[in-house]
Design a protein around this motif. Sequence first.
Motif, PDB file in Angstrom:
ATOM      1  N   ASP A  81       0.866  -1.180   0.000  1.00 23.74           N
ATOM      2  CA  ASP A  81       0.000   0.000   0.000  1.00 23.74           C
ATOM      3  C   ASP A  81       0.903   1.230   0.000  1.00 23.74           C
ATOM      4  N   PRO A  82       0.997   1.969  -1.109  1.00 24.63           N
ATOM      5  CA  PRO A  82       1.919   3.108  -1.173  1.00 24.63           C
ATOM      6  C   PRO A  82       1.556   4.237  -0.225  1.00 24.63           C
ATOM      7  N   GLY A  83       0.331   4.181   0.312  1.00 22.76           N
ATOM      8  CA  GLY A  83      -0.084   5.222   1.236  1.00 22.76           C
ATOM      9  C   GLY A  83       0.363   4.992   2.660  1.00 22.76           C
ATOM     10  N   LEU A  84       0.986   3.853   2.921  1.00 20.25           N
ATOM     11  CA  LEU A  84       1.442   3.532   4.274  1.00 20.25           C
ATOM     12  C   LEU A  84       2.933   3.796   4.423  1.00 20.25           C
ATOM     13  N   VAL A  85       3.317   4.298   5.570  1.00 15.54           N
ATOM     14  CA  VAL A  85       4.719   4.403   5.954  1.00 15.54           C
ATOM     15  C   VAL A  85       4.966   3.377   7.055  1.00 15.54           C
ATOM     16  N   VAL A  86       5.925   2.481   6.805  1.00 16.14           N
ATOM     17  CA  VAL A  86       6.180   1.366   7.716  1.00 16.14           C
ATOM     18  C   VAL A  86       7.593   1.482   8.286  1.00 16.14           C
ATOM     19  N   GLY A  87       7.702   1.452   9.596  1.00 21.52           N
ATOM     20  CA  GLY A  87       9.005   1.454  10.255  1.00 21.52           C
ATOM     21  C   GLY A  87       9.243   0.128  10.944  1.00 21.52           C
ATOM     22  N   VAL A  88      10.373  -0.519  10.637  1.00 16.17           N
ATOM     23  CA  VAL A  88      10.764  -1.769  11.286  1.00 16.17           C
ATOM     24  C   VAL A  88      11.916  -1.446  12.228  1.00 16.17           C
ATOM     25  N   PHE A  89      11.707  -1.655  13.520  1.00 17.72           N
ATOM     26  CA  PHE A  89      12.704  -1.310  14.528  1.00 17.72           C
ATOM     27  C   PHE A  89      13.337  -2.596  15.058  1.00 17.72           C
ATOM     28  N   GLU A  90      14.599  -2.803  14.705  1.00 19.33           N
ATOM     29  CA  GLU A  90      15.315  -4.035  15.022  1.00 19.33           C
ATOM     30  C   GLU A  90      16.309  -3.800  16.149  1.00 19.33           C
ATOM     31  N   LYS A  91      16.260  -4.701  17.145  1.00 19.14           N
ATOM     32  CA  LYS A  91      17.163  -4.578  18.285  1.00 19.14           C
ATOM     33  C   LYS A  91      18.621  -4.686  17.847  1.00 19.14           C
ATOM     34  N   SER A  92      18.937  -5.713  17.060  1.00 20.40           N
ATOM     35  CA  SER A  92      20.311  -5.885  16.590  1.00 20.40           C
ATOM     36  C   SER A  92      20.350  -6.941  15.506  1.00 20.40           C
ATOM     37  N   ALA A  93      20.580  -6.516  14.271  1.00 21.48           N
ATOM     38  CA  ALA A  93      20.707  -7.486  13.180  1.00 21.48           C
ATOM     39  C   ALA A  93      21.929  -8.361  13.390  1.00 21.48           C
ATOM     40  N   ARG A  94      22.945  -7.831  14.055  1.00 24.77           N
ATOM     41  CA  ARG A  94      24.134  -8.643  14.341  1.00 24.77           C
ATOM     42  C   ARG A  94      23.800  -9.775  15.291  1.00 24.77           C
ATOM     43  N   GLY A  95      22.870  -9.522  16.230  1.00 25.57           N
ATOM     44  CA  GLY A  95      22.468 -10.570  17.154  1.00 25.57           C
ATOM     45  C   GLY A  95      21.660 -11.662  16.493  1.00 25.57           C
ATOM     46  N   GLY A  96      21.112 -11.374  15.317  1.00 25.19           N
ATOM     47  CA  GLY A  96      20.396 -12.376  14.543  1.00 25.19           C
ATOM     48  C   GLY A  96      18.947 -12.533  14.958  1.00 25.19           C
ATOM     49  N   CYS A  97      18.286 -13.444  14.282  1.00 31.73           N
ATOM     50  CA  CYS A  97      16.914 -13.800  14.613  1.00 31.73           C
ATOM     51  C   CYS A  97      16.794 -15.307  14.468  1.00 31.73           C
ATOM     52  N   ASN A  98      15.780 -15.876  15.089  1.00 28.86           N
ATOM     53  CA  ASN A  98      15.649 -17.335  15.063  1.00 28.86           C
ATOM     54  C   ASN A  98      15.443 -17.873  13.655  1.00 28.86           C
ATOM     55  N   ALA A  99      14.765 -17.099  12.810  1.00 22.48           N
ATOM     56  CA  ALA A  99      14.566 -17.555  11.433  1.00 22.48           C
ATOM     57  C   ALA A  99      15.883 -17.707  10.699  1.00 22.48           C
ATOM     58  N   ALA A 100      16.835 -16.806  10.977  1.00 22.82           N
ATOM     59  CA  ALA A 100      18.114 -16.825  10.270  1.00 22.82           C
ATOM     60  C   ALA A 100      18.973 -18.020  10.655  1.00 22.82           C
ATOM     61  N   ILE A 101      18.782 -18.569  11.857  1.00 21.06           N
ATOM     62  CA  ILE A 101      19.583 -19.719  12.261  1.00 21.06           C
ATOM     63  C   ILE A 101      18.798 -21.024  12.126  1.00 21.06           C
ATOM     64  N   SER A 102      17.610 -20.940  11.529  1.00 20.13           N
ATOM     65  CA  SER A 102      16.808 -22.134  11.281  1.00 20.13           C
ATOM     66  C   SER A 102      17.220 -22.770   9.952  1.00 20.13           C
ATOM     67  N   SER A 103      16.582 -23.880   9.620  1.00 18.37           N
ATOM     68  CA  SER A 103      16.855 -24.521   8.329  1.00 18.37           C
ATOM     69  C   SER A 103      16.203 -23.766   7.177  1.00 18.37           C
ATOM     70  N   GLY A 104      15.296 -22.829   7.515  1.00 19.04           N
ATOM     71  CA  GLY A 104      14.600 -22.098   6.467  1.00 19.04           C
ATOM     72  C   GLY A 104      13.537 -22.905   5.753  1.00 19.04           C
ATOM     73  N   SER A 105      13.065 -23.986   6.379  1.00 17.39           N
ATOM     74  CA  SER A 105      12.085 -24.879   5.752  1.00 17.39           C
ATOM     75  C   SER A 105      10.670 -24.371   5.982  1.00 17.39           C
ATOM     76  N   LEU A 106       9.885 -24.312   4.912  1.00 15.28           N
ATOM     77  CA  LEU A 106       8.529 -23.782   4.957  1.00 15.28           C
ATOM     78  C   LEU A 106       7.524 -24.913   4.758  1.00 15.28           C
ATOM     79  N   ALA A 107       6.684 -25.131   5.750  1.00 16.47           N
ATOM     80  CA  ALA A 107       5.664 -26.179   5.662  1.00 16.47           C
ATOM     81  C   ALA A 107       4.416 -25.614   4.999  1.00 16.47           C
ATOM     82  N   ALA A 108       3.953 -26.287   3.945  1.00 16.21           N
ATOM     83  CA  ALA A 108       2.749 -25.834   3.236  1.00 16.21           C
ATOM     84  C   ALA A 108       2.107 -27.012   2.539  1.00 16.21           C
TER      85      ALA A 108
END
Length: 442
Positions: free
Chosen positions: A29-56
């Motif tokens: 939606d071009p009318g929305l302004v979205v801010g993503v506030f990340e504690k620390s990209a260096r600290g990582g996230c659980n998704a990044a250290i997962s296998s990245g497997s998507l169940a569908a």
Amino acid sequence: MTGWDAEVDVAVVGGGACGVMTALRAARDPGLVVGVFEKSARGGCNAAISSGSLAAGATRWQAAAGIEDSPQRHAEDILRASGDEERRPVVEALCAAAPEIVEWIAGTAYPIELGADMPRAGMTAWRLHTDTGRLGGGRLMRHLRALLDGHDNTAFVDEAPVIDLAAHGSEVAGVVVSQNGSPQRIRAGAVVLAADGFAGNRALVEEHLPQLGTPFYGGVSTSTGDALGWALRMGARLRNMGAALRSGLVVVDHGTRVSPALPFNGAVLVNLDGERFVDEESKGYSSLAGVLRRQPGERAAMIWDATAMAATRESEMMRECLAARAIHDVPAIEDLATALHRTPEEAERALAPLPGRRRLTAPYHLAWVTHGLLATQGGLVIDPSGRVLGTTGEPIPGLYAGGGTACGLAGPHSDGYLSGNGLLSAFGMGWLIGNNLAIEQR
């Protein structure tokens, strides 16, 4: 407005799987302004250290492989494992969205294939989708964050931990962000709590998960559960706080994990007493952790052969184990007996296959495994749209949650976790929340 340092339409707390997906979908939606506030990209996230497997269920990759599946069948598998029937509406909404998410990710030039070598306990159909090359969740998160950079109406603000919610009466009005040590009040029409859970917060783990003992921690340091306290002050509810994503495949003294597909390729577990103690195929890796916790020394030897190694060695987990030299090569049964401190006859008995399973043949491979904690599964109660529910069952105005902040799909116990549940919950709720916000905030 007086008292605010900045303003966005959507403030997303956390830049992991749920947060990035929320932003990507809302930013359409071009009318929305979205801010993503990340504690620390260096600290990582659980998704990044997962296998990245998507169940569908019911994807074109399954159809090409002749596999019959559906979102409803996927949902029934999850509910059968969790026993949490009250969560059915959320589970069904996520499973309905899952094939759309996989198709959309593939459409962004991300290489996806069906994990035909990834059997998992509790699944009645092969439904894990993964990247070709098996480079894991880090590859997927880098790809999605790069897509986010292409949107002019979004900002990914790193090293900007949210430290509280800003409220106007009973409504959430924004967030308080710490930047360079100073608090900044960011006004927002909607706030999405998409932080990781609380597995990295020892006090909360001891409070809610004392039954885990002292497991190896394999999650990220940023999983401190701060968002739960903010939401509780707004009248939110918690659910299934005694559940976690665990692993019974953590290699002792290394912290790597062997592949969950090994038991489906004949691998056996033998404890320090030289005994088989579980039907290895009957347990998912999360429920297996509880079994390992009860064994002498809280560990066991995972033993497999060349056939099982050939079927699993190209997975990210096995590559990491091999690089860490966490796997021992054992030429003959006599050598295996020495490693187990047993006689050759006792070692032979321990390797005896269960009915219908194949017999392992020398040479063997061995890794000593124990139990670990990867992520928590308890969290905020949400509805199928991701809105956080208060004590009366009504949504708290302006507040959404997903990922590790929201209640997961394992039910009240860790044994209810099925492979792929974590990313399904994170990406799925980000998809649903982002789509809704792109409509509601116009």
